[in-house]
Design an enzyme around this catalytic site. Sequence first.
Site, PDB file in Angstrom:
ATOM      1  CE1 TYR A 142      -2.974   2.537   0.282  1.00 31.17           C
ATOM      2  CE2 TYR A 142      -1.921   0.362   1.003  1.00 31.17           C
ATOM      3  CZ  TYR A 142      -2.350   1.118   0.102  1.00 31.17           C
ATOM      4  OH  TYR A 142      -2.067   0.960  -1.417  1.00 31.17           O
ATOM      5  CE  LYS A 192       1.521  13.800  -9.624  1.00 36.87           C
ATOM      6  NZ  LYS A 192       2.105  13.690 -10.811  1.00 36.87           N
ATOM      7  CG  ASP A 224       3.956  11.091 -12.733  1.00 33.98           C
ATOM      8  OD1 ASP A 224       4.944  11.704 -11.889  1.00 33.98           O
ATOM      9  OD2 ASP A 224       3.385  12.227 -13.266  1.00 33.98           O
ATOM     10  CG  ASP A 248       0.390  -1.622  -1.857  1.00 34.20           C
ATOM     11  OD1 ASP A 248       0.801  -2.952  -2.041  1.00 34.20           O
ATOM     12  OD2 ASP A 248      -1.106  -1.623  -1.849  1.00 34.20           O
ATOM     13  CG  ASP A 252       2.269  -5.547  -6.152  1.00 33.95           C
ATOM     14  OD1 ASP A 252       3.018  -5.807  -5.072  1.00 33.95           O
ATOM     15  OD2 ASP A 252       1.352  -6.221  -6.562  1.00 33.95           O
TER      16      ASP A 252
END
Length: 359
Positions: A142, A192, A224, A248, A252
Amino acid sequence: MKYNIALLRGDGIGPEIVDSAVEVLKKIGEKYGHEFTFTPYLAGGCAIDATGVPLPDETVKGCKESDSVLLGAVGGPKWDTLAGNLRPERALLGVRSALGLYTNIRPAKLYQSLKAECPLRADIVEKGVDLVMIRELTGGIYFGERGRRKGENGEEAYDTECYSTMEIERIARAAFETAMKRERKSVISIDKANVLESSRLWREVVHKVAAEYPEVTCTDMLVDNAAMQLVKNPSQFDVVVTSNMFGDILSDESSQVTGSIGLLPSASLGDTKCGMYEPIHGSAPDIAGQNKANPIATILSAAMMLRYSFDLEDEARCIEKAVNDVLEAGYRTADILGTSKEAPLSCTEMTAKILEFIK
Ligand code: IPM
Ligand code: MG
């Protein structure tokens, strides 16, 4: 004590939910004898409309001079076509960066009274969900280098993920410190590392920090798999630590496990006591100005402010208990109505109920 709070009401439902949280803080001030003063500043789409930029200098200055910042939400369809550096979201990223708020704390807890709202099967949620996501907030993709360039096959665009040892170390430490205060004392670090070099450094550094906390168990999980585990067996998670982008996305997901994104607060902290507090949901332009929004996430964010920025633990718990009791008593806003046939409470009605339960 006196506390100066900067208000970034923002766009969409932002103003409504921030006003609700302000009411609650005023009530707490009366009850416990604190003086909260509130200074509004422009941020997001409303700032673009008024000044041409999403984050005016005056807002940054005001936030820095305040004891803490309360933010509603920014963004909306009106500003969706602006260039990347002029979008309302820049305001959020800008404040986080300017105030050095690298630790984002996002608790996700399933209320007993809202079990029916959880979209997962009853046998999966039986063991409860009580996790806290620690998201790195001022680094990674970001904030990395991005741009467009001409490639062999025409125009290309790129964003880069880069993490320094220092950035990983301090967010890992925040996670282990959080875990030390919790019963299960478990940290799951999400990366990851089977593909990304930045994740391999992440893993190395997290384990180095873990060695300083022998009482805490530290496990790695690939992102994942984590996305899958969050719906398959969410109760296994206690403290989760992860990068800006993974946090992020996964926060959610974890909010939905608890029934509604309208319930989840967050705290963003750096090395000083001045933090920014905001619901994890967005500006919900579809219901803006209709008095339909759920104010609970913002009210609980105000509780986090009392706890983390002002060390007012009793006051924070008082708000959290009031929210819990209101939900136990069966009061619902539209987003958590489920199959109930009753009319939902409006934003102001829900706020009034919470004030009533604070007494
Ligand atoms: C969040 C939001 C923001 C983020 C956006 C609005 C920039 O999604 O706080 O989770 O990505 O951090
Ligand atoms: Mg988000």
